[in-house]
Design an enzyme around this catalytic site. Sequence first.
Site, PDB file in Angstrom:
ATOM      1  N   GLY A  68      53.105  12.615  40.768  1.00  0.00           N
ATOM      2  CA  GLY A  68      53.099  11.785  39.570  1.00  0.00           C
ATOM      3  C   GLY A  68      53.501  12.625  38.378  1.00  0.00           C
ATOM      4  N   GLN A  73      54.295  15.190  29.657  1.00  0.00           N
ATOM      5  CA  GLN A  73      54.355  16.504  30.312  1.00  0.00           C
ATOM      6  C   GLN A  73      55.729  17.143  30.194  1.00  0.00           C
ATOM      7  OE1 GLN A  73      52.480  15.002  34.127  1.00  0.00           O
ATOM      8  NE2 GLN A  73      51.684  17.088  34.060  1.00  0.00           N
ATOM      9  N   CYS A 114      47.145  19.721  38.854  1.00  0.00           N
ATOM     10  CA  CYS A 114      48.012  19.215  37.791  1.00  0.00           C
ATOM     11  C   CYS A 114      49.119  20.209  37.496  1.00  0.00           C
ATOM     12  CB  CYS A 114      47.188  18.970  36.528  1.00  0.00           C
ATOM     13  SG  CYS A 114      48.157  18.326  35.166  1.00  0.00           S
ATOM     14  N   LEU A 115      50.310  19.678  37.298  1.00  0.00           N
ATOM     15  CA  LEU A 115      51.457  20.525  36.980  1.00  0.00           C
ATOM     16  C   LEU A 115      51.251  21.257  35.657  1.00  0.00           C
ATOM     17  CD1 LEU A 115      54.149  17.911  37.962  1.00  0.00           C
ATOM     18  CD2 LEU A 115      53.631  20.021  39.198  1.00  0.00           C
ATOM     19  N   HIS A 156      44.858   9.761  36.417  1.00  0.00           N
ATOM     20  CA  HIS A 156      45.210  11.131  36.016  1.00  0.00           C
ATOM     21  C   HIS A 156      46.403  11.110  35.051  1.00  0.00           C
ATOM     22  CE1 HIS A 156      46.091  15.516  37.120  1.00  0.00           C
ATOM     23  NE2 HIS A 156      47.232  15.121  36.590  1.00  0.00           N
ATOM     24  N   GLU A 157      47.409  10.287  35.376  1.00  0.00           N
ATOM     25  CA  GLU A 157      48.620  10.231  34.529  1.00  0.00           C
ATOM     26  C   GLU A 157      48.341   9.536  33.196  1.00  0.00           C
ATOM     27  OE1 GLU A 157      50.661  12.148  35.486  1.00  0.00           O
ATOM     28  OE2 GLU A 157      50.408  12.203  37.654  1.00  0.00           O
ATOM     29  N   HIS A 160      46.953  11.810  30.715  1.00  0.00           N
ATOM     30  CA  HIS A 160      47.947  12.654  30.040  1.00  0.00           C
ATOM     31  C   HIS A 160      48.481  11.962  28.789  1.00  0.00           C
ATOM     32  CE1 HIS A 160      48.461  16.082  32.646  1.00  0.00           C
ATOM     33  NE2 HIS A 160      48.727  15.354  33.719  1.00  0.00           N
TER      34      HIS A 160
HETATM   35  O1  GNR Z   1      51.183  16.397  42.015  1.00  0.00           O
HETATM   36  C1  GNR Z   1      50.061  16.064  41.650  1.00  0.00           C
HETATM   37  N1  GNR Z   1      49.052  15.925  42.557  1.00  0.00           N
HETATM   38  C2  GNR Z   1      47.825  15.385  42.254  1.00  0.00           C
HETATM   39  C3  GNR Z   1      46.810  15.532  43.182  1.00  0.00           C
HETATM   40  C4  GNR Z   1      45.560  15.006  42.936  1.00  0.00           C
HETATM   41  C5  GNR Z   1      45.316  14.324  41.773  1.00  0.00           C
HETATM   42  C6  GNR Z   1      46.307  14.181  40.832  1.00  0.00           C
HETATM   43  C7  GNR Z   1      47.555  14.707  41.066  1.00  0.00           C
HETATM   44  S1  GNR Z   1      48.816  14.483  39.908  1.00  0.00           S
HETATM   45  C8  GNR Z   1      49.776  15.889  40.210  1.00  0.00           C
HETATM   46  C9  GNR Z   1      51.031  15.887  39.352  1.00  0.00           C
HETATM   47  C10 GNR Z   1      50.617  15.898  37.896  1.00  0.00           C
HETATM   48  O2  GNR Z   1      50.082  16.831  37.359  1.00  0.00           O
HETATM   49  N2  GNR Z   1      50.823  14.814  37.221  1.00  0.00           N
HETATM   50  O3  GNR Z   1      50.403  14.712  35.952  1.00  0.00           O
HETATM   51 NI    NI Z   2      48.826  16.167  35.676  1.00  0.00          NI
END
Ligand code: GNR
Ligand code: NI
Length: 206
Positions: A68, A73, A114-115, A156-157, A160
């Site tokens: 995601g 980001q 998270c990236l 999660h997204e 952000h």
């Molecule tokens: O690649 C991603 N894997 C992930 C694994 C568990 C919970 C959330 C994520 S999102 C992350 C990519 C990312 O940081 N997106 O904002």
């Molecule tokens: Ni993330």
Amino acid sequence: MPSSSRLAFTSSSKPGSSTTPNFRSVGSGTHCPSNHRCSVTLRSRYSPNNSLSVPRMFASMYRAPGIGLAATQVDVHKRVLVLDISEDKSQLMAFINPEIVWASEELSTYNEGCLSVPDYYDDVKRPARVRVRHLDRAGSVQEFDAEGLLATVVQHELEHLEGGLFIDHLSRLKRERVVKRLTKVARYDEIAAHNRAERESEEAGA
Ligand code: GNR
Ligand code: NI
């Protein structure tokens, strides 16, 4: 399912490093989510600008690799998310102006990464099921129910876009520890880049 969440990051992938120059991790000082709330709500029509950012976001997400990505980001300050939680990376999803219109009281725990927070994973508790409303790329309103990994990643997204990160759910001690480490890494990266530039200009001059 902690192990499957880790699949999105291989050892060869180092978000924030020179291989993915458009990612800035926590601690680099310019990372958007730590100091910026992405409040730009797009108009109901899908504009040409958005059609440009979505394919670029997919490219960034797949290259990272991640399951995601939020526009913020990659320094695009619009409420746009892309996701692909499929194993074979065949199910692109793009959500414009996403919002959670319902969340279950029941929570579930997922080991998140998270990236924007490279090389760190921890358990986060979030609503187990959510209903998401958004615009699709044609500009029409869509709604769907999510559970499991999809529910986790959507939340999660969305976080952000509100300027948050999954580490905001951790204890202060844990969060400060990871931010401190990443700040250090960012400083080393900066010094290394500086040294490289200096060496290259010397070589060019010689
Ligand atoms: O690649 C991603 N894997 C992930 C694994 C568990 C919970 C959330 C994520 S999102 C992350 C990519 C990312 O940081 N997106 O904002
Ligand atoms: Ni993330």
